[in-house]
Design an enzyme around this catalytic site. Structure first.
Site, PDB file in Angstrom:
ATOM      1  N   GLY A  24       0.617  -1.162   0.154  1.00  0.00           N
ATOM      2  CA  GLY A  24      -0.086  -0.056  -0.164  1.00  0.00           C
ATOM      3  C   GLY A  24       0.875   1.226  -0.062  1.00  0.00           C
ATOM      4  O   GLY A  24       0.324   2.255   0.584  1.00  0.00           O
ATOM      5  N   ALA A  25       2.123   1.135  -0.622  1.00  0.00           N
ATOM      6  CA  ALA A  25       2.908   2.302  -0.532  1.00  0.00           C
ATOM      7  C   ALA A  25       2.752   3.494  -1.597  1.00  0.00           C
ATOM      8  O   ALA A  25       3.396   4.308  -1.678  1.00  0.00           O
ATOM      9  CB  ALA A  25       4.487   1.810  -0.690  1.00  0.00           C
ATOM     10  N   GLY A  28      -1.192   7.358   0.745  1.00  0.00           N
ATOM     11  CA  GLY A  28      -1.745   7.430   1.827  1.00  0.00           C
ATOM     12  C   GLY A  28      -0.612   6.812   3.082  1.00  0.00           C
ATOM     13  O   GLY A  28       0.532   7.468   2.886  1.00  0.00           O
ATOM     14  N   ILE A  29      -0.955   6.218   4.388  1.00  0.00           N
ATOM     15  CA  ILE A  29      -0.137   5.872   5.266  1.00  0.00           C
ATOM     16  C   ILE A  29       1.149   5.160   4.799  1.00  0.00           C
ATOM     17  O   ILE A  29       2.120   5.255   5.186  1.00  0.00           O
ATOM     18  CB  ILE A  29      -0.800   5.113   6.267  1.00  0.00           C
ATOM     19  CG1 ILE A  29      -1.692   6.178   7.059  1.00  0.00           C
ATOM     20  CG2 ILE A  29       0.074   4.890   7.462  1.00  0.00           C
ATOM     21  CD1 ILE A  29      -2.610   5.493   7.998  1.00  0.00           C
ATOM     22  N   GLY A  30       0.723   4.266   3.696  1.00  0.00           N
ATOM     23  CA  GLY A  30       1.831   3.232   3.278  1.00  0.00           C
ATOM     24  C   GLY A  30       3.074   4.337   2.727  1.00  0.00           C
ATOM     25  O   GLY A  30       4.173   3.968   2.832  1.00  0.00           O
ATOM     26  N   SER A 150      -6.285  -1.378  13.532  1.00  0.00           N
ATOM     27  CA  SER A 150      -6.837  -0.458  13.723  1.00  0.00           C
ATOM     28  C   SER A 150      -7.633  -0.318  15.034  1.00  0.00           C
ATOM     29  O   SER A 150      -7.715  -1.371  15.626  1.00  0.00           O
ATOM     30  CB  SER A 150      -8.064  -0.470  12.427  1.00  0.00           C
ATOM     31  OG  SER A 150      -8.993   0.519  12.727  1.00  0.00           O
ATOM     32  N   TYR A 177     -15.166  -4.773   7.535  1.00  0.00           N
ATOM     33  CA  TYR A 177     -14.020  -3.851   8.068  1.00  0.00           C
ATOM     34  C   TYR A 177     -13.386  -4.303   9.213  1.00  0.00           C
ATOM     35  O   TYR A 177     -12.313  -4.482   9.423  1.00  0.00           O
ATOM     36  CB  TYR A 177     -14.129  -2.671   7.713  1.00  0.00           C
ATOM     37  CG  TYR A 177     -12.880  -1.715   8.087  1.00  0.00           C
ATOM     38  CD1 TYR A 177     -11.704  -1.786   7.281  1.00  0.00           C
ATOM     39  CD2 TYR A 177     -12.596  -1.113   9.285  1.00  0.00           C
ATOM     40  CE1 TYR A 177     -10.546  -1.025   7.438  1.00  0.00           C
ATOM     41  CE2 TYR A 177     -11.530  -0.364   9.493  1.00  0.00           C
ATOM     42  CZ  TYR A 177     -10.604  -0.239   8.728  1.00  0.00           C
ATOM     43  OH  TYR A 177      -9.409   0.271   8.999  1.00  0.00           O
TER      44      TYR A 177
END
Length: 313
Positions: A24-25, A28-30, A150, A177
């Site tokens: 997920g880079a 966002g956070i990634g 989370s 989720y």
């Protein structure tokens, strides 16, 4: 819980000669996890589904760290064939850490992965389980696997083993989720127990980002541009939320802090929502060994991807 020795994301321990993979880079956070690791001298393998996003992410990182050592790894965690192909391209690569960050938020309707699993659970949890089983031989002694949890994982009281794929009841996106994030967290701790039982020096930890908003996230063109209107809209939430740059800190600490240990959970200091990363106490369910055993058994059957070298603790 103790916050452990002080650690500063702005002065990370040098990561020169280390290699990390971050899913997920591309955004966002990634993206910020990858940016912070690269700034500390690490070689970072940026993994995401969309090659174009990966290209833009590497451009943004090199604008801040021109000498950054980066590699792009297109992979779709909702497709086992894509995961297998991606890992195949890493032959000869030795990893000092893997950050299982990529994930989907709640969906309005039930969808499926290419392997026929419910999409959110399949991407957030099952895809990372398969990826980890295939990456395991590439992990160096003493390396770390960090799984992104989370706060929502705390809001689920059980795993529905009679309906893990969410087919028997009306689809509830946020419920699915939450379940996926709980499954990821239980997996992280069970993996560490199995690593200990095998005598491995590899460790498994979990981290969560707290409250992360685009409007509080600094611009990183061409990946992200914050408009003044976005910032103004987000400011009322700033007492209990932060930008995605700060939301990356717990994961980066779990990966790089010499004091971090297997089986730990890291999150933001203030109300589990913002601030510097500290140790958190997991819920009882997150550490329940019987639930973990059932989840691991179900997952190996669902994915056909056993971590065959790891004994049950």
């Amino acid at each position: 819980m103790s916050s452990a020795p002080r650690w500063d994301v702005h002065r990370l321990p040098p990561q020169t000669h280390k290699t990390f993979l971050v899913t997920g880079a591309g955004s966002g956070i990634g993206y910020f996890i990858a940016e912070q690791l690269a700034a500390a001298g690490a070689h970072v393998v940026l993994a995401a589904r969309t090659p174009k996003k990966l290209d833009l992410a590497m451009q943004a990182i090199r604008m801040r760290t021109p000498e950054a050592q980066l590699r792009s790894l297109p992979v779709d965690l909702a497709d086992t064939a894509s995961i297998e192909a991606a890992v195949g391209t890493l032959e000869g690569t030795v990893l000092d850490g893997a950050m299982f960050n990529a994930g989907l938020l709640k969906q309005d309707r039930r969808q499926e992965t290419k392997d026929g699993h419910e999409l959110v659970l399949g991407t957030n949890y099952l895809g990372h389980f398969v990826l980890g089983s295939l990456l395991f031989p590439a992990l160096a002694p003493g390396s770390r696997i960090v799984t992104m949890s989370s706060v929502a994982a705390r809001w689920t009281k059980e795993l529905p083993f009679d309906d893990m794929e969410s087919t028997a009841t009306p689809y509830q996106g946020f419920k699915v989720y939450k379940m996926s994030k709980l499954a990821q967290t239980i997996f992280a701790f069970e993996l560490d127990r199995r690593l200990r039982a095998s005598g491995s020096t590899i460790t498994s930890l979990a981290a969560h980002p707290g409250g992360a908003l685009d409007g509080l996230t600094p611009s990183r063109p061409p990946v992200h541009t914050r408009r003044a209107a976005d910032l103004l809209k987000a400011l009322p939430q700033s007492p209990l939320a932060q930008g995605k740059d700060a939301a990356a800190w717990p994961a980066v600490r779990a990966l790089t802090d010499p004091a971090a240990k297997g089986g730990q959970l890291w999150g933001p200091r203030l109300a589990r929502s913002k601030g510097r990363p500290v140790l958190e106490r997991p819920t009882t369910l997150m550490h329940d060994t019987e639930t973990a055993r059932r989840l691991w058994t179900w997952t190996e059957k669902a994915t056909g991807s056993p971590w065959s070298t790891l004994p049950h603790p």
